[in-house]
Design a protein around this motif. Structure first.
Motif, PDB file in Angstrom:
ATOM      1  N   ILE A   1     -15.663  10.501   7.830  1.00  7.30           N
ATOM      2  CA  ILE A   1     -15.732   9.112   8.281  1.00  7.30           C
ATOM      3  C   ILE A   1     -17.092   8.546   7.893  1.00  7.30           C
ATOM      4  O   ILE A   1     -18.101   9.262   7.869  1.00  7.30           O
ATOM      5  CB  ILE A   1     -15.509   8.941   9.803  1.00  7.30           C
ATOM      6  CG1 ILE A   1     -16.367   9.913  10.605  1.00  7.30           C
ATOM      7  CG2 ILE A   1     -14.047   9.072  10.161  1.00  7.30           C
ATOM      8  CD1 ILE A   1     -16.342   9.662  12.095  1.00  7.30           C
ATOM      9  N   ASN A   2     -17.083   7.255   7.557  1.00 12.69           N
ATOM     10  CA  ASN A   2     -18.312   6.563   7.203  1.00 12.69           C
ATOM     11  C   ASN A   2     -18.654   5.604   8.337  1.00 12.69           C
ATOM     12  O   ASN A   2     -17.831   4.796   8.739  1.00 12.69           O
ATOM     13  CB  ASN A   2     -18.120   5.798   5.897  1.00 12.69           C
ATOM     14  CG  ASN A   2     -17.661   6.724   4.790  1.00 12.69           C
ATOM     15  OD1 ASN A   2     -18.099   7.870   4.709  1.00 12.69           O
ATOM     16  ND2 ASN A   2     -16.751   6.245   3.955  1.00 12.69           N
ATOM     17  N   VAL A   3     -19.888   5.756   8.827  1.00 13.92           N
ATOM     18  CA  VAL A   3     -20.294   5.012  10.008  1.00 13.92           C
ATOM     19  C   VAL A   3     -21.483   4.135   9.630  1.00 13.92           C
ATOM     20  O   VAL A   3     -22.327   4.538   8.817  1.00 13.92           O
ATOM     21  CB  VAL A   3     -20.685   6.009  11.121  1.00 13.92           C
ATOM     22  CG1 VAL A   3     -21.180   5.292  12.350  1.00 13.92           C
ATOM     23  CG2 VAL A   3     -19.504   6.897  11.467  1.00 13.92           C
ATOM     24  N   SER A   4     -21.561   2.935  10.198  1.00 12.66           N
ATOM     25  CA  SER A   4     -22.669   2.027   9.872  1.00 12.66           C
ATOM     26  C   SER A   4     -24.009   2.656  10.255  1.00 12.66           C
ATOM     27  O   SER A   4     -24.057   3.572  11.074  1.00 12.66           O
ATOM     28  CB  SER A   4     -22.486   0.703  10.611  1.00 12.66           C
ATOM     29  OG  SER A   4     -22.502   0.954  12.000  1.00 12.66           O
TER      30      SER A   4
ATOM     31  N   ALA B   1     -25.095   5.717   0.377  1.00 13.34           N
ATOM     32  CA  ALA B   1     -25.914   6.134   1.517  1.00 13.34           C
ATOM     33  C   ALA B   1     -26.719   4.973   2.090  1.00 13.34           C
ATOM     34  O   ALA B   1     -27.105   4.988   3.260  1.00 13.34           O
ATOM     35  CB  ALA B   1     -26.850   7.270   1.101  1.00 13.34           C
ATOM     36  N   SER B   2     -26.941   3.949   1.290  1.00 12.86           N
ATOM     37  CA  SER B   2     -27.742   2.827   1.790  1.00 12.86           C
ATOM     38  C   SER B   2     -26.995   2.039   2.855  1.00 12.86           C
ATOM     39  O   SER B   2     -27.598   1.346   3.663  1.00 12.86           O
ATOM     40  CB  SER B   2     -28.089   1.899   0.618  1.00 12.86           C
ATOM     41  OG  SER B   2     -26.896   1.452   0.010  1.00 12.86           O
ATOM     42  N   LYS B   3     -25.676   2.133   2.871  1.00 11.63           N
ATOM     43  CA  LYS B   3     -24.909   1.319   3.810  1.00 11.63           C
ATOM     44  C   LYS B   3     -24.628   2.025   5.134  1.00 11.63           C
ATOM     45  O   LYS B   3     -24.312   1.375   6.129  1.00 11.63           O
ATOM     46  CB  LYS B   3     -23.573   0.907   3.187  1.00 11.63           C
ATOM     47  CG  LYS B   3     -23.716  -0.285   2.259  1.00 11.63           C
ATOM     48  CD  LYS B   3     -22.378  -0.740   1.754  1.00 11.63           C
ATOM     49  CE  LYS B   3     -21.558  -1.505   2.795  1.00 11.63           C
ATOM     50  NZ  LYS B   3     -20.244  -1.875   2.258  1.00 11.63           N
ATOM     51  N   GLY B   4     -24.675   3.330   5.118  1.00  7.58           N
ATOM     52  CA  GLY B   4     -24.349   4.015   6.372  1.00  7.58           C
ATOM     53  C   GLY B   4     -24.408   5.521   6.214  1.00  7.58           C
ATOM     54  O   GLY B   4     -24.923   6.037   5.225  1.00  7.58           O
ATOM     55  N   HIS B   5     -23.901   6.208   7.229  1.00 10.51           N
ATOM     56  CA  HIS B   5     -23.906   7.666   7.215  1.00 10.51           C
ATOM     57  C   HIS B   5     -22.485   8.184   7.157  1.00 10.51           C
ATOM     58  O   HIS B   5     -21.584   7.587   7.729  1.00 10.51           O
ATOM     59  CB  HIS B   5     -24.561   8.203   8.490  1.00 10.51           C
ATOM     60  CG  HIS B   5     -25.945   7.686   8.692  1.00 10.51           C
ATOM     61  ND1 HIS B   5     -26.959   7.941   7.825  1.00 10.51           N
ATOM     62  CD2 HIS B   5     -26.451   6.904   9.673  1.00 10.51           C
ATOM     63  CE1 HIS B   5     -28.061   7.345   8.259  1.00 10.51           C
ATOM     64  NE2 HIS B   5     -27.776   6.703   9.374  1.00 10.51           N
TER      65      HIS B   5
ATOM     66  N   GLY C   1     -24.778   3.281  13.659  1.00 11.02           N
ATOM     67  CA  GLY C   1     -23.870   4.216  14.331  1.00 11.02           C
ATOM     68  C   GLY C   1     -22.859   3.538  15.236  1.00 11.02           C
ATOM     69  O   GLY C   1     -22.215   4.191  16.042  1.00 11.02           O
ATOM     70  N   LYS C   2     -22.697   2.217  15.098  1.00 14.75           N
ATOM     71  CA  LYS C   2     -21.829   1.535  16.063  1.00 14.75           C
ATOM     72  C   LYS C   2     -20.438   1.218  15.532  1.00 14.75           C
ATOM     73  O   LYS C   2     -19.509   1.002  16.314  1.00 14.75           O
ATOM     74  CB  LYS C   2     -22.498   0.245  16.547  1.00 14.75           C
ATOM     75  CG  LYS C   2     -23.688   0.553  17.437  1.00 14.75           C
ATOM     76  CD  LYS C   2     -24.059  -0.619  18.289  1.00 14.75           C
ATOM     77  CE  LYS C   2     -25.083  -0.194  19.329  1.00 14.75           C
ATOM     78  NZ  LYS C   2     -26.181  -1.135  19.442  1.00 14.75           N
ATOM     79  N   SER C   3     -20.311   1.139  14.195  1.00 12.01           N
ATOM     80  CA  SER C   3     -18.970   0.806  13.717  1.00 12.01           C
ATOM     81  C   SER C   3     -18.506   1.733  12.603  1.00 12.01           C
ATOM     82  O   SER C   3     -19.302   2.353  11.904  1.00 12.01           O
ATOM     83  CB  SER C   3     -18.892  -0.658  13.285  1.00 12.01           C
ATOM     84  OG  SER C   3     -19.974  -0.959  12.450  1.00 12.01           O
TER      85      SER C   3
ATOM     86  N   SER D   1     -15.513  -0.360  19.176  1.00 12.30           N
ATOM     87  CA  SER D   1     -16.707   0.471  19.304  1.00 12.30           C
ATOM     88  C   SER D   1     -16.309   1.942  19.235  1.00 12.30           C
ATOM     89  O   SER D   1     -15.190   2.314  19.558  1.00 12.30           O
ATOM     90  CB  SER D   1     -17.414   0.178  20.620  1.00 12.30           C
ATOM     91  OG  SER D   1     -16.547   0.460  21.668  1.00 12.30           O
ATOM     92  N   ILE D   2     -17.254   2.762  18.792  1.00 10.29           N
ATOM     93  CA  ILE D   2     -16.952   4.182  18.621  1.00 10.29           C
ATOM     94  C   ILE D   2     -17.876   5.006  19.512  1.00 10.29           C
ATOM     95  O   ILE D   2     -18.887   4.502  19.991  1.00 10.29           O
ATOM     96  CB  ILE D   2     -17.100   4.595  17.136  1.00 10.29           C
ATOM     97  CG1 ILE D   2     -18.493   4.239  16.607  1.00 10.29           C
ATOM     98  CG2 ILE D   2     -16.043   3.917  16.296  1.00 10.29           C
ATOM     99  CD1 ILE D   2     -18.707   4.674  15.176  1.00 10.29           C
ATOM    100  N   PRO D   3     -17.519   6.268  19.769  1.00 10.82           N
ATOM    101  CA  PRO D   3     -18.344   7.070  20.688  1.00 10.82           C
ATOM    102  C   PRO D   3     -19.770   7.251  20.156  1.00 10.82           C
ATOM    103  O   PRO D   3     -20.008   7.130  18.950  1.00 10.82           O
ATOM    104  CB  PRO D   3     -17.630   8.417  20.741  1.00 10.82           C
ATOM    105  CG  PRO D   3     -16.445   8.332  19.874  1.00 10.82           C
ATOM    106  CD  PRO D   3     -16.385   7.013  19.223  1.00 10.82           C
TER     107      PRO D   3
END
Lengths: 839, 125
Positions: free
Chosen positions: A364-367, A345-349, A370-372, A397-399
């Motif tokens: 999916i794991n997102v930074s 969880a420390s790296k992303g959501h 929220g950009k990558s 880039s993601i939505p």
């Protein structure tokens, strides 16, 4: 002349040879390859397919002759026992010596057999080679004679273990999976996705036992009888397949003192060199970055690097980070993971979509910003994998709301990302390392003008085939960008789509192929694609039978019968709903006997008579017609059968008269030509004995009426029909099916079944409800009228043919002789006959 | 089976020694084919009515050695008159015999002439 010796002829060893010969004409090199197995390299990734057809040849990566043609000496069935680094020689098991300049170790791995008490018992196997599989098959066959309900367990619930579970299932044994960890596929899946996979696998009959440590293998007289996990915790099994991991085959490295990993594997650098610079190691024997890579794609990359290095292309190096993303179909279930599937969880959501009723899981794991996209897991539906994988690999880039990447369209998801957004370096085919740039290139410089061309020039899609949809999209997008029209036309003779042609023929009232071709074609004389299509359209619009213009019909329609392997035909009279009187059954038997026809009940519950010659066809049909039969249209793109269960007339569970209604429906739609064949099913209750949900239209009787299902089929891509309406009466059923079929006939692509058509219909089943029930397009009255007119005009085309001497002429093998084809040879088969096998 | 393939050899117009009288024109379908027996040979004859041209070839499919080509659909691909084998839709040029969508052996081609509404096929013997 330098000699390269390759030890190991598995997938990676073979890839080395393939890469090497495409780079070098071999004039300066001699390549000798040793394989321990008795046959040339085969596709171990798809090993479980061997259980389906037991055809080892089909798995072969290249035939023996390929090695000869490329100047490679292949020595199979021969193990290498020693490497003498000082003399640069090797010794084979039969004491022969060979000298090398470069040595490539591609010895792969063997199955890891844990030291469990009793593991040596008969009936315990490993899952690794074709020979292992053959041994299992013959053991399983003997088991089943003794006990038809025999059980087999697989030790290991990882990727290979589940494959082995499928093998056990295919062998007809009751399959059990025993896993030490508390979840399946512990390396690739998180707990929740693993549970979804487990539910799915259990639903198709796999028994799964988790958190089980096997203490010993129980046995009787040397044969396995069970596995003991603890006191009073025993699983009775008659066979065990061990699939608990792999161990590198590194013994040669050990004995000649190459640098080894602490837990095995031969250490290599990023040139794939071992501690001896003239010895390379690739594939599962190589320890790179302190890892053994058990996937084929990194193995292939290693083969490429080693081949380049030996040829002096020293700038080709193995990358530091190796992509372990993978997508596969396990027992028919899509499973994929990419990037970092588990992420702290420390790296992303993480965004998770889960639907246990449909066995779906997407994560999916997102930074944190929220950009990558960092990675993810897909179970049950991996259609999004290719795009997600590319987004991850290329840092696209993601939505703003990343959930859209995985949500179903109905819940706000959108198709995101387009192949054209990818950078040129993006690897589209990881098996063959083909980039987007390479694909675009062969199109841009004119080498390829369609998908077939792209595949043959770049080899993209020839490995696992997973990238095929992406290659197709990319090819079409590139062609479009170049201003080259991506043809929607049916073939080179028409730039029009099937739907366009339908409208034109309907409006202009054409009745011959030449009229259509002369007025709307691009020139030429038609071909095997457009002729039967135009024939089918004219039949769909005017209710023409195939007798009308027989030379433009598909060959089966031309002779009103299905051509078989040796050029003879099969004969299938209609048996509506599968109901047949004893007298008619006797007539069929007598006719089959008279003409010596091989007789079989078809998959559509009617009776097929095989082996009729062209000359015999009308004679047989004359007799059939005199007994009250008519054409079953088994040869046409038209209604085949409406399968029924016996229903309430006899069955104590029946809710309605499924046979009576099935007969009515079959007689209603018989003879109607459509884009592809159509099948129906009517079940008298929810036990669904008629398998109606596997049909283009299916009915199930329920309290208060029928449930109508649309768009199912078996075939290469099975699909369940979707529930369209509930508790409707007979009249409404007919109204809806009339409109459904007519709408399908008007708008589908050539040779598209209802399932594929419905899948691609924007809005899907909901849209169909709007068109058919609510009449959103205002065409319902037309559809009703068109269908009724087709129904009214029905005529049996075989009756037409046998009553017209002119039409009968076509059923002679020769125009200048009464003789039959003298090339036919039949051989006996279980008291009947079959055509001589093809050479 | 190899033997049977060898019986069929492409015959050029200048190599014709026998014009075999096969059948009247109307025995053949328009824009379609039918089979003619000559000695122990089976010859597929195709009537391209749209072109007002006739072609003849062996009836034997070189793929699986079955006598079926005369029952295939005809037409053209990129202007080359062709027949599509009814078994697996392999297409063959009726001008050269070449397999247009694969690398099967070419089929043998024979000259055809029409005189007084009768179809004749040319053979070297």
């Amino acid at each position: 002349m330098k000699t390269i010796v390759v030890i190991g002829n598995g997938m990676v060893g073979f890839k080395f040879c393939e890469k090497f010969v495409t780079k070098e004409n071999l004039g300066n090199y001699k390549v000798i390859v040793f394989g321990e197995e008795p046959r040339p390299a085969y596709d171990r990734v798809h090993l479980s397919e061997f259980f389906e057809n037991q055809n080892a040849k089909a798995l072969e990566l290249a035939p023996q002759s390929w090695y000869e043609e490329n100047g490679i000496e292949l020595i199979t069935d021969t193990r290498i026992t020693d490497i003498h680094r000082d003399k640069k020689t090797i010794t084979s098991v039969n004491e022969k010596q060979y000298t090398y300049d470069y040595l490539v170790l591609a010895t792969g791995s063997s199955a890891f057999v844990p030291p469990i008490k009793g593991v040596e018992k008969k009936g315990v196997f490993v899952y690794r080679t074709i020979e292992d599989l053959e041994d299992m098959l013959s053991y399983a066959a003997k088991l089943k004679v003794k006990n038809p309900n025999a059980k087999a367990a697989v030790l290991g619930g990882g990727l290979l273990g589940l494959e082995a579970g499928k093998a056990a299932m295919d062998m007809g044994l009751e399959p059990h999976i025993v896993e030490f960890a508390p979840k399946l596929m512990p390396r690739q899946l998180d707990s929740r996705s693993s549970q979804v996979l487990q539910l799915k696998l259990e639903s198709i009959g796999l028994n799964i036992h988790l958190s089980k440590a096997t203490n010993q293998i129980l046995g009787d007289d040397g044969y396995i009888t069970g596995m003991e996990f603890g006191e009073d915790d025993v699983l009775d099994v008659e066979m065990l397949i061990i699939s608990a991991g792999i161990r590198p085959r590194d013994e040669l490295g050990k004995t000649c003192n190459l640098e080894m990993g602490v837990r095995g594997g031969i250490v290599v650098n990023n040139k794939m060199q071992t501690s001896d610079p003239d010895i390379y190691a690739i594939g599962e024997v190589a320890l790179y970055n302190q890892m053994i890579y058990g996937l084929v794609a990194p193995g292939y990359d290693m083969a490429d690097v080693a081949a380049n290095q030996i040829l002096g292309q020293t700038e080709t190096l193995m990358p530091d980070e190796i992509d372990m993303s993978t997508k596969l179909k396990l027992i028919g279930v899509d499973v994929a993971s990419f990037g970092e599937p588990f992420m702290p969880a420390s790296k992303g959501h993480s965004i998770i979509f889960e639907n246990k009723t449909q066995h779906l899981y997407k994560r999916i794991n997102v930074s944190l910003d929220g950009k990558s996209l960092l990675g993810g897991i897909l179970v049950g539906d991996a259609a999004d994998y290719n795009m997600l994988h590319q987004i991850y690999l290329n840092g696209m880039s993601i939505p703003e709301d990343p959930a859209q990447l995985i949500l179903p369209a109905s819940e706000g998801g959108t198709t995101f990302g387009d192949v054209t957004d990818l950078p040129d370096e993006a690897q589209i085919c990881s098996c063959e390392s083909v980039t987007k740039g390479q694909i675009c290139n062969v199109i841009e410089n004119g080498e390829a003008t369609d998908v077939t061309g792209v595949v043959s020039y770049t080899k993209a899609g020839t490995g696992c085939g997973g990238c095929k949809p992406m290659v197709t999209d990319l090819t079409n997008a590139t062609l479009k960008a170049l201003g080259i029209e991506v043809k929607e036309g049916v073939c080179e003779h028409f730039d029009l789509s099937r739907q366009d042609l339908y409208k034109i023929i309907q409006v202009k009232g054409y009745t011959t192929f030449n009229e259509v071709l002369d007025n709307h074609g691009t020139g030429g004389h038609g071909c095997e694609l457009c002729k039967p299509l135009v024939a089918s359209l004219m039949a769909s619009i005017n209710a023409d039978t195939a007798n009308k213009e027989y030379a433009i019909q598909d060959s089966n329609d031309r002779f009103l019968a299905n051509i078989q392997r040796n050029g003879t035909y099969s004969v299938v009279p209609r048996v509506p709903g599968g109901e047949i009187t004893p007298d008619k059954l006797i007539a069929l038997g007598q006719i089959a006997k008279k003409y010596d026809l091989y007789t079989k009940v078809t998959g559509g519950v009617r009776i097929d008579l095989f082996g009729a010659t062209l000359n015999q066809l009308p004679l047989i049909w004359k007799e059939l017609i005199s007994h009250g039969f008519e054409s079953g249209h088994a040869y046409g793109k038209s209604l085949r059968t409406v399968k029924t269960c016996v229903g309430s007339t006899w069955c104590r569970y029946g809710m309605d008269e499924s046979v009576s209604f099935g007969i009515e429906l079959e007689n209603r739609y018989r003879g109607i030509r459509a884009p592809h064949k159509i099948k129906g099913g009517v079940s008298g209750c929810i036990r669904e004995c008629a398998e109606a949900r596997g049909k283009d239209f299916g009915l199930i009787a329920v309290e208060g009426g029928w449930n109508l299902y649309l768009g199912g089929n078996g075939g290469a891509t099975p699909r369940h029909a979707e529930l369209f309406a509930e508790q409707i009466d007979n009249e409404t059923v007919i109204k809806y099916i009339d409109r459904y079929l007519m709408f399908y006939m008007r708008t589908a692509k050539p040779l598209q079944r209802t399932a594929a058509w419905q899948d691609r219909l924007e809005g899907g089943i909901e849209y169909l409800k709007e068109v058919i029930i609510e009449d959103k397009l205002g065409i319902a009255a037309d559809l009703d009228e068109e269908m009724q007119s087709l129904v009214n005009k029905f005529e049996c085309e075989w009756t037409q043919a046998v009553n017209d001497p002119e039409m009968m002429k076509r059923f002679n093998h020769f125009v200048n002789s009464e003789d039959e084809d003298d090339n036919l040879v039949f051989v006996p088969l279980r008291e009947q006959k079959m055509p001589e096998p093809w050479k | 089976m190899e033997e049977i393939l060898k019986k069929y050899k492409t015959t050029k117009l200048e190599g014709v020694n026998v014009w075999f009288k096969a059948a009247p024109v109307d025995a053949f379908p328009k824009d379609g084919g039918a089979c003619v027996k000559y000695k122990d040979l089976q010859i597929a004859v195709f009537n391209f009515e749209r072109l007002n041209t006739w072609y003849a070839s062996q009836n034997l499919s070189p793929e699986k050695q079955e006598m079926v080509l005369s029952r295939g659909m005809i037409g053209d691909h990129n202007g080359i008159p062709m027949v599509a084998c009814p078994l697996h839709k392999k297409t063959f040029s009726l001008e050269t015999g070449e397999n247009l969508n694969g690398d099967l052996e070419p089929i043998a081609i024979y000259p055809v002439k029409i005189e007084n509404n009768i179809v004749y096929i040319g053979f070297s013997e």
